[in-house]
Design an enzyme around this catalytic site. Structure first.
Site, PDB file in Angstrom:
ATOM      1  CG  ASP A   1      -1.967   0.962   1.308  1.00 27.31           C
ATOM      2  OD1 ASP A   1      -2.845   0.890   0.433  1.00 27.31           O
ATOM      3  OD2 ASP A   1      -1.990   1.816   2.218  1.00 27.31           O
TER       4      ASP A   1
ATOM      5  CD  GLU B   1      -2.234   2.353  -3.502  1.00 30.20           C
ATOM      6  OE1 GLU B   1      -3.357   2.810  -3.742  1.00 30.20           O
ATOM      7  OE2 GLU B   1      -1.674   2.519  -2.406  1.00 30.20           O
TER       8      GLU B   1
HETATM    9  C1  GLC Z   1      -4.274   3.030  -0.478  1.00 30.01           C
HETATM   10  C2  GLC Z   1      -5.494   2.133  -0.386  1.00 30.01           C
HETATM   11  C3  GLC Z   1      -6.664   2.967   0.047  1.00 30.01           C
HETATM   12  C4  GLC Z   1      -6.360   3.575   1.396  1.00 30.01           C
HETATM   13  C5  GLC Z   1      -5.038   4.340   1.376  1.00 30.01           C
HETATM   14  C6  GLC Z   1      -4.555   4.630   2.752  1.00 30.01           C
HETATM   15  O1  GLC Z   1      -4.393   3.977  -1.453  1.00 30.01           O
HETATM   16  O2  GLC Z   1      -5.700   1.485  -1.599  1.00 30.01           O
HETATM   17  O3  GLC Z   1      -7.846   2.226   0.103  1.00 30.01           O
HETATM   18  O4  GLC Z   1      -7.391   4.452   1.750  1.00 30.01           O
HETATM   19  O5  GLC Z   1      -4.014   3.584   0.773  1.00 30.01           O
HETATM   20  O6  GLC Z   1      -4.133   3.433   3.377  1.00 30.01           O
END
Ligand code: GLC
Length: 557
Positions: A211, A270
């Site tokens: 993440d 991500e």
């Molecule tokens: C990422 C996740 C999202 C979350 C954010 C903070 O972007 O995909 O759902 O709100 O991180 O953890």
């Protein structure tokens, strides 16, 4: 990309062309009737996943959490939320998935913990200047009473990025105030994550989705810039918050740990990043290994946009020695069957006030009126055509639970049922992400359409009955049965076909490419286009003699 990189030749490279199915645990299947989907629910659906034909599942967070941000606010990184199950349930679920030949990827959230995490509570108790506070990002407040935040920065969900703790200090949170950011300069924090990665890898987890992977390393040396100045600093090594070079060291340590396993554990980052050279950095074999390609989430259903995104991301992946990811939906964006059925807004100019509208820049659904303007039939046709196009490309495919049903966004959730902090922090403007997180329909009736024996944690609309798994299962022409056929065909073709892609000239509004003996033709336009010669192996819509209708894809093999 070479043939030997293909998973059919090298089992350790399984992820390179895998179909990874994202499960949002709270929305998937609820075995115990507490309205929250759980691990036993997932285990009970393994036959469904196996028949669908996915290679892996990725589980969004199932850890203990107050759900201030859908579970991305984690109290304990090495346990299961008691509402979702136990570690024993986790082991059973992994065993059931593995027995069906399905790998398991879990979400790792390294940018922040929750404010209920033991280390954050210890930091509050220990006070300013303590080693406990060093694990997070605490700074003194400004002004004579130290009650002013250290900077005027806003957080990603809206509102201030600093939260006071009542003793003259503030802590920094990139997301909600319930999500304090870690200090990755702190060795204890690094070791704690290595311990967490090892904990899940030892439990048989095959990989990790990381993440906010581009934000762990931060520079908070004084003086901190104001928000106007911050906005001018390009994202990259000089930006205090995003994409700094120090990330390389962090992920090199992770990679070394992953490589102690056989097969090495896999990771996908991500990373929302415009700078393509820097994006490739996360995908090398010195780093995470793969990085998400999110460009299709912002693209319209247009041949030109698809072609340039495909070419660019195949090149990035090749430079990194990795493969790219094809993603149309996830838990953070409006479901693509809805996006493709809505009128596009002008970028930067949200079209509020005339029914639900997808804002291409912000990727979220805005609402201001009661009359949906969604063309559901067109949205579904385009969704299947885009999916068939992407399934045939080199790289891995990430599916979001429910998309195989053709599921649409739930736009009309009442305000008092909404859960997403984005809704609460931008009142009346951005409805947030609950609409793609509504529990799935498994049957056309029951208290929660077969999601569980009780109610669902978000209201499900009546039209969910038409999208229920059991309904679609019985209909040969349903999206579910189409996904099953397509994924089976993809598996056969990938085993027989070299990875390289060659574009073939084709009429305006269409794309045509070849991979070995496999050719794919997509008509992105409205008017029918001539069907190229060849044996038709799969279509997303009935062909009209020698014509491919608008918004349709044909595979020839
Ligand atoms: C990422 C996740 C999202 C979350 C954010 C903070 O972007 O995909 O759902 O709100 O991180 O953890």
């Amino acid at each position: 990309m070479t043939e030997t990189a293909n998973s059919t030749r090298n089992p350790a490279a399984w992820w390179r062309d895998a179909v990874v199915y994202q499960i949002y645990p709270r929305a998937f299947a609820d075995a115990d009737g507490n309205a929250i989907g759980d691990l036993k629910g997932i285990a009970s659906r393994v036959p469904y996943l196996a028949r669908l034909g996915v290679d892996a599942v990725w589980l969004s967070p199932f850890y203990p959490s107050a759900l201030a941000d859908g579970g991305y606010d984690i109290d304990d990184f090495r346990d299961v939320d008691p509402r979702i199950g136990t570690l024993a349930d986790f082991d059973e679920m992994v065993a059931a998935l593995h027995a069906a030949g399905i790998k398991v990827v879990v979400d790792i959230v390294p940018n922040h913990s929750s404010n209920r995490h033991a280390w954050f509570q210890a930091a509050l108790a220990a006070g300013p200047g303590s080693p406990e506070r060093e694990r997070y990002i605490f700074r003194d407040g400004l002004g004579p009473d130290r009650d002013q935040p250290p900077t005027d920065w806003t957080c990603s969900f809206g509102g201030p990025a600093w939260e006071p703790v009542g003793d003259g200090q503030f802590y920094y949170h990139m997301f909600a105030p319930e999500q304090p950011d870690w200090n990755w300069d702190n060795r204890e924090v690094r070791d704690e994550y290595l311990k967490t990665l090892r904990f899940w890898a030892d439990r048989g987890v095959d990989g990790f989705r990381v993440d906010v992977a581009n934000s762990l390393a931060k520079d908070f040396s004084e003086p901190l810039p104001g928000s106007a100045e911050l906005a001018k600093i390009p994202v990259g090594p000089d930006h205090p918050l995003y994409d700094r070079d120090e990330l390389d060291d962090i992920y090199a340590e992770w990679r070394a740990l992953f490589n102690t396993y056989d097969p090495p554990r896999f990771a996908v980052g991500e990373v929302w990043l415009e700078n393509r050279e820097r994006l490739a950095r996360y995908a090398t074999d010195k780093s995470l290994g793969q990085v998400f390609n999110f460009d299709l989430l912002r693209a319209d259903f247009r041949a030109g946009e698809f072609r340039s995104i495909v070419s660019e991301h195949l090149a990035i992946a090749e430079r990194a020695g990795s493969t790219t990811t094809w993603v149309l939906s996830n838990h953070d964006v409006v479901r693509h069957a809805t996006r493709y059925g809505l009128p596009l807004t002008v970028p930067g100019m949200p079209f509020v006030g005339q029914g639900p509208t997808w804002d291409r820049d912000r990727q979220w659904l805005l609402t201001g009126g009661a009359n949906p303007v969604e063309d559901t039939a067109l949205g579904l046709r385009r969704a299947l055509a885009a999916t068939a196009f992407l399934m045939a490309l080199p790289g891995s495919l990430y599916l979001y639970n429910g998309e195989e049903l053709g599921l649409r966004e739930v736009a009309d959730i009442p305000d008092d049922a909404r859960q997403d902090p984005i809704f609460f922090r931008s009142p009346g403007f951005d409805v947030g992400r609950d609409g793609c997180r509504v529990p799935l329909p498994w049957t056309p009736d029951g208290p929660s359409f077969g999601f569980g024996p009780g109610r669902a944690n978000l209201p499900q609309p009546d039209w969910f009955a038409d999208y229920a798994v059991s309904v679609e299962d019985a209909d040969d022409a349903s999206p579910l049965n189409w996904y099953r056929r397509a994924l089976a065909a993809r598996r056969r073709l990938i085993a027989a076909t070299p990875a390289k892609l060659e574009w073939i000239d084709s009429p305006a509004d269409t794309l045509h490419f070849r991979r070995g003996g496999w050719r794919v033709f997509t008509n992105f336009g409205d008017a029918p286009a001539p069907l190229p010669a060849g044996r038709v192996a799969l279509t997303t819509a009935p062909l009209d003699g020698g014509l491919v209708p608008g918004a349709a894809t044909v595979w020839m093999a």
